[in-house]
Design a protein around this motif. Structure first.
Motif, PDB file in Angstrom:
ATOM      1  N   LEU A  37     -25.508  -3.719 -18.605  1.00 32.85           N
ATOM      2  CA  LEU A  37     -24.370  -3.489 -19.275  1.00 32.85           C
ATOM      3  C   LEU A  37     -24.151  -2.001 -19.650  1.00 32.85           C
ATOM      4  CD1 LEU A  37     -23.891  -6.170 -22.053  1.00 32.85           C
ATOM      5  CD2 LEU A  37     -22.670  -6.143 -19.903  1.00 32.85           C
ATOM      6  N   GLN A  38     -25.183  -1.285 -20.040  1.00 32.37           N
ATOM      7  CA  GLN A  38     -25.258   0.333 -20.385  1.00 32.37           C
ATOM      8  C   GLN A  38     -24.973   0.916 -19.059  1.00 32.37           C
ATOM      9  OE1 GLN A  38     -28.943   0.325 -22.250  1.00 32.37           O
ATOM     10  NE2 GLN A  38     -28.276  -0.693 -24.332  1.00 32.37           N
ATOM     11  N   LYS A  39     -25.655   0.755 -17.937  1.00 29.97           N
ATOM     12  CA  LYS A  39     -25.243   1.266 -16.830  1.00 29.97           C
ATOM     13  C   LYS A  39     -23.892   1.306 -16.335  1.00 29.97           C
ATOM     14  CE  LYS A  39     -27.028   1.071 -11.903  1.00 29.97           C
ATOM     15  NZ  LYS A  39     -28.146   0.724 -10.953  1.00 29.97           N
ATOM     16  N   ASN A  40     -23.273   0.204 -16.619  1.00 30.18           N
ATOM     17  CA  ASN A  40     -21.836   0.130 -16.190  1.00 30.18           C
ATOM     18  C   ASN A  40     -20.897   0.411 -17.341  1.00 30.18           C
ATOM     19  OD1 ASN A  40     -21.716  -1.582 -13.408  1.00 30.18           O
ATOM     20  ND2 ASN A  40     -23.329  -2.344 -14.225  1.00 30.18           N
ATOM     21  N   ILE A 129     -12.118 -14.014 -28.974  1.00 31.46           N
ATOM     22  CA  ILE A 129     -13.071 -13.087 -28.478  1.00 31.46           C
ATOM     23  C   ILE A 129     -12.652 -11.803 -28.564  1.00 31.46           C
ATOM     24  CG2 ILE A 129     -13.932 -12.377 -26.104  1.00 31.46           C
ATOM     25  CD1 ILE A 129     -14.044 -15.560 -25.364  1.00 31.46           C
ATOM     26  N   VAL A 130     -11.367 -11.465 -28.346  1.00 32.81           N
ATOM     27  CA  VAL A 130     -10.772  -9.692 -28.500  1.00 32.81           C
ATOM     28  C   VAL A 130     -11.225  -9.811 -29.851  1.00 32.81           C
ATOM     29  CG1 VAL A 130      -8.915  -8.754 -28.638  1.00 32.81           C
ATOM     30  CG2 VAL A 130      -9.100 -10.316 -26.754  1.00 32.81           C
ATOM     31  N   ASP A 131     -11.075 -10.424 -30.949  1.00 29.40           N
ATOM     32  CA  ASP A 131     -11.360  -9.899 -32.424  1.00 29.40           C
ATOM     33  C   ASP A 131     -12.700  -9.689 -32.459  1.00 29.40           C
ATOM     34  OD1 ASP A 131     -10.892  -9.848 -35.292  1.00 29.40           O
ATOM     35  OD2 ASP A 131     -12.191 -11.609 -35.220  1.00 29.40           O
ATOM     36  N   VAL A 132     -13.642 -10.586 -31.762  1.00 25.61           N
ATOM     37  CA  VAL A 132     -15.229 -10.508 -31.820  1.00 25.61           C
ATOM     38  C   VAL A 132     -15.336  -8.858 -31.230  1.00 25.61           C
ATOM     39  CG1 VAL A 132     -17.422 -11.068 -30.971  1.00 25.61           C
ATOM     40  CG2 VAL A 132     -15.822 -12.677 -31.874  1.00 25.61           C
ATOM     41  N   MET A 133     -14.881  -8.619 -30.062  1.00 29.19           N
ATOM     42  CA  MET A 133     -15.176  -7.256 -29.402  1.00 29.19           C
ATOM     43  C   MET A 133     -14.727  -6.152 -30.382  1.00 29.19           C
ATOM     44  SD  MET A 133     -14.449  -8.104 -25.583  1.00 29.19           S
ATOM     45  CE  MET A 133     -14.658  -6.428 -25.282  1.00 29.19           C
ATOM     46  N   GLN A 134     -13.542  -6.416 -31.102  1.00 27.48           N
ATOM     47  CA  GLN A 134     -12.849  -5.174 -31.807  1.00 27.48           C
ATOM     48  C   GLN A 134     -13.719  -4.893 -33.073  1.00 27.48           C
ATOM     49  OE1 GLN A 134      -8.926  -6.684 -32.178  1.00 27.48           O
ATOM     50  NE2 GLN A 134      -8.172  -5.232 -30.563  1.00 27.48           N
ATOM     51  N   ARG A 135     -14.311  -5.826 -33.471  1.00 24.57           N
ATOM     52  CA  ARG A 135     -15.192  -5.564 -34.599  1.00 24.57           C
ATOM     53  C   ARG A 135     -16.423  -5.235 -34.482  1.00 24.57           C
ATOM     54  NH1 ARG A 135     -16.867  -9.616 -37.230  1.00 24.57           N
ATOM     55  NH2 ARG A 135     -16.055 -11.317 -35.955  1.00 24.57           N
ATOM     56  N   ARG A 136     -16.961  -5.824 -33.182  1.00 25.26           N
ATOM     57  CA  ARG A 136     -18.555  -5.102 -32.975  1.00 25.26           C
ATOM     58  C   ARG A 136     -18.701  -4.158 -32.024  1.00 25.26           C
ATOM     59  NH1 ARG A 136     -22.621  -9.324 -34.036  1.00 25.26           N
ATOM     60  NH2 ARG A 136     -21.777 -11.044 -35.053  1.00 25.26           N
ATOM     61  N   ALA A 137     -17.646  -3.809 -31.378  1.00 27.92           N
ATOM     62  CA  ALA A 137     -17.599  -2.589 -30.406  1.00 27.92           C
ATOM     63  C   ALA A 137     -16.097  -1.923 -30.573  1.00 27.92           C
ATOM     64  CB  ALA A 137     -17.928  -2.963 -29.110  1.00 27.92           C
ATOM     65  N   PRO A 138     -15.730  -1.642 -31.534  1.00 31.97           N
ATOM     66  CA  PRO A 138     -14.295  -0.935 -31.703  1.00 31.97           C
ATOM     67  C   PRO A 138     -13.866   0.036 -30.612  1.00 31.97           C
ATOM     68  CG  PRO A 138     -15.674  -0.163 -33.679  1.00 31.97           C
ATOM     69  CD  PRO A 138     -16.339  -1.524 -32.874  1.00 31.97           C
ATOM     70  N   GLY A 139     -12.738  -0.221 -30.111  1.00 32.64           N
ATOM     71  CA  GLY A 139     -12.248   0.789 -29.417  1.00 32.64           C
ATOM     72  C   GLY A 139     -12.773   0.572 -27.806  1.00 32.64           C
ATOM     73  N   GLU A 140     -13.452  -0.339 -27.531  1.00 29.73           N
ATOM     74  CA  GLU A 140     -14.252  -0.430 -26.171  1.00 29.73           C
ATOM     75  C   GLU A 140     -13.895  -1.969 -25.541  1.00 29.73           C
ATOM     76  OE1 GLU A 140     -18.337   0.383 -26.309  1.00 29.73           O
ATOM     77  OE2 GLU A 140     -18.223   2.020 -28.002  1.00 29.73           O
ATOM     78  N   LEU A 141     -12.555  -2.001 -25.220  1.00 29.48           N
ATOM     79  CA  LEU A 141     -12.348  -3.273 -24.638  1.00 29.48           C
ATOM     80  C   LEU A 141     -12.490  -3.449 -23.123  1.00 29.48           C
ATOM     81  CD1 LEU A 141      -9.084  -4.291 -26.524  1.00 29.48           C
ATOM     82  CD2 LEU A 141     -11.251  -5.040 -26.892  1.00 29.48           C
ATOM     83  N   ARG A 142     -13.923  -3.086 -22.854  1.00 26.56           N
ATOM     84  CA  ARG A 142     -14.420  -3.469 -21.405  1.00 26.56           C
ATOM     85  C   ARG A 142     -15.325  -4.546 -21.443  1.00 26.56           C
ATOM     86  NH1 ARG A 142     -14.415   0.424 -17.470  1.00 26.56           N
ATOM     87  NH2 ARG A 142     -16.429   0.388 -16.931  1.00 26.56           N
ATOM     88  N   LEU A 143     -14.871  -5.612 -20.882  1.00 23.17           N
ATOM     89  CA  LEU A 143     -15.538  -6.858 -20.767  1.00 23.17           C
ATOM     90  C   LEU A 143     -16.048  -7.520 -19.480  1.00 23.17           C
ATOM     91  CD1 LEU A 143     -16.530  -9.296 -22.604  1.00 23.17           C
ATOM     92  CD2 LEU A 143     -14.411 -10.339 -22.209  1.00 23.17           C
ATOM     93  N   ALA A 144     -17.404  -7.402 -19.201  1.00 19.57           N
ATOM     94  CA  ALA A 144     -17.667  -8.148 -17.987  1.00 19.57           C
ATOM     95  C   ALA A 144     -17.595  -9.700 -18.092  1.00 19.57           C
ATOM     96  CB  ALA A 144     -19.161  -7.856 -17.600  1.00 19.57           C
TER      97      ALA A 144
END
Length: 409
Positions: A37-40, A129-144
């Protein structure tokens, strides 16, 4: 990385489970997911494939059913945090795990689960899922994502989520095994070998292919295994071409019997072994012996050729050359990866390179299956062999002691 992946020929065959094996394997596998994930430059991955979920979290829940029915899912963040959406009354599968995880109730929105309400429920699912992403990784809506139906993908695109190929990431993460993973794989292989031994004891004229195949299932389940991916066992003229699954055909004295285990055993690791015998343990005919010698030569020539650092293309160019008479019925690849199931890479034959080949590099710690099928076009019998190995710095080491019919050579 946790667990490490430094082996030599001695310690590969002598690795034993300790109290630290399973925790180390879990930590290693999660670290591999984090690294990819970090590599990408990706903040999180959404997993539906039950094998990927097992790899990342070591949770297993009705693997075959959930493989067909996308009803449990997991988001793994690049920092190692996990959010799991679990089936009703199945929270217990997460008991005892040393993970930084949050557990929620899964929202199923397939037609089976939701009928005409599928799109509305998909909106609920996606918003969470979008809410979880915004709370845990705000501003980074890149999802594999490893797999996703069109309605779900459309929701993410509509709501500003950039989707990446999560299946490719997971395949690469799973490629290199730790020493602890080899311990768990060896336990699966021992269960598989018991099944093969039982089939050999029960092999006789008059038994059906299905009766014989049931012995492999018996030993797998008895020793804590999980499922068998195929039913590839064939006898007589059904051994040519390859890929006939077992039937009610009755075995006849002196004919060939070939099989491919594709067995997911204890710990969720696959044991992929192919062998060919004669029914009644008779001396093979000249034709049967010649077919066997060719398959045996292909397997062992290619095993001797395998080296870390070699490209897939170089390997396939130097691989054992299949005689023209057997070329049409060749197996679908020369070598493929193996782990919890068949994995990256699948290395094409030279003749198939332009249409189906892709390049890459063999690495230490890869576990591989070296394949052969030898059967003449329009022939009446064929030989299937396959050996499971691990790559070390000096070459490859077999992971199974399941014998070949060397007295036929």
């Amino acid at each position: 990385m946790a667990g490490g992946n430094q082996f030599d020929a001695h310690n590969v065959t002598s690795l034993k489970r300790t109290e630290h094996t399973l925790p180390d394997v879990r930590a290693y596998r999660l670290s591999r997911v984090q690294e990819i994930l970090q590599k990408n430059n990706c903040s999180a991955i959404l997993l539906y494939d039950p094998v990927n979920i097992r790899y990342a979290t070591d949770t297993s829940n009705m693997q075959i059913w959930t493989g067909r029915n996308p009803s449990r899912y997991v988001v793994v963040f690049a920092d190692g945090r996990v959010v799991g959406w679990e089936l009703h009354s199945c929270e217990h599968v997460w008991d005892g795990l040393d993970l930084d995880f949050e557990l929620r109730s899964a929202v199923a929105w397939t037609f089976f689960s939701a009928g005409t309400e599928a799109e509305r429920r998909a909106d609920i699912w996606g918003a969470e899922i979008v809410d979880v992403m915004q709370r845990r990784a705000p501003g980074e809506l890149r999802l594999a994502v490893d797999r996703l139906d069109p309605v779900g993908a459309a929701y993410f695109v509509k709501n500003g989520v950039t989707l990446l190929d999560g299946q490719a990431m997971m395949e690469m993460a799973r490629t290199v095994k730790s020493a602890g993973e080899l311990v768990l794989m060896n336990e699966s292989l021992r269960a598989c070998e018991r099944g093969i031994e039982r089939m050999r004891r029960e092999l006789r004229p008059g038994i059906t292919e299905q009766d014989l195949w049931a012995n492999l299932h018996h030993e797998n389940i008895k020793h804590g295994g999980e499922w068998i991916e195929t039913r590839l066992l064939a006898s007589g003229d059904r051994t040519n071409p390859w890929m006939h699954e077992c039937s009610s055909r009755v075995l006849q004295q002196g004919e060939l019997l070939a099989f491919d285990t594709d067995l997911v055993g204890p710990n969720g690791y696959c044991s992929d072994i192919s062998r060919t015998w004669t029914v009644g343990d008779t001396r093979p005919s000249d034709e049967q012996r010649h077919l066997y010698e060719q398959a045996y030569s292909q397997i062992h020539f290619n095993m001797d050729l395998l080296r870390p650092g070699m490209s897939f293309r170089e390997f396939t160019e130097k691989a054992w050359k299949i005689p023209e008479i057997y070329l049409k019925n060749r197996y679908s690849c020369v070598v493929h990866g193996i782990g919890m199931v068949d994995e990256y890479p699948s290395v094409a034959h030279q003749v198939d390179w332009d249409s189906g080949g892709y390049d890459g590099v063999f690495e230490p710690g890869m576990t591989l299956c070296v394949e052969s099928y030898i059967g003449a076009e329009a022939g009446t019998q064929g030989v299937k062999l396959e050996q499971q190995v691990v790559l070390i710095e000096s070459g490859c080491v077999p992971l199974t002691s399941c014998s070949f019919e060397t007295d036929w050579l």
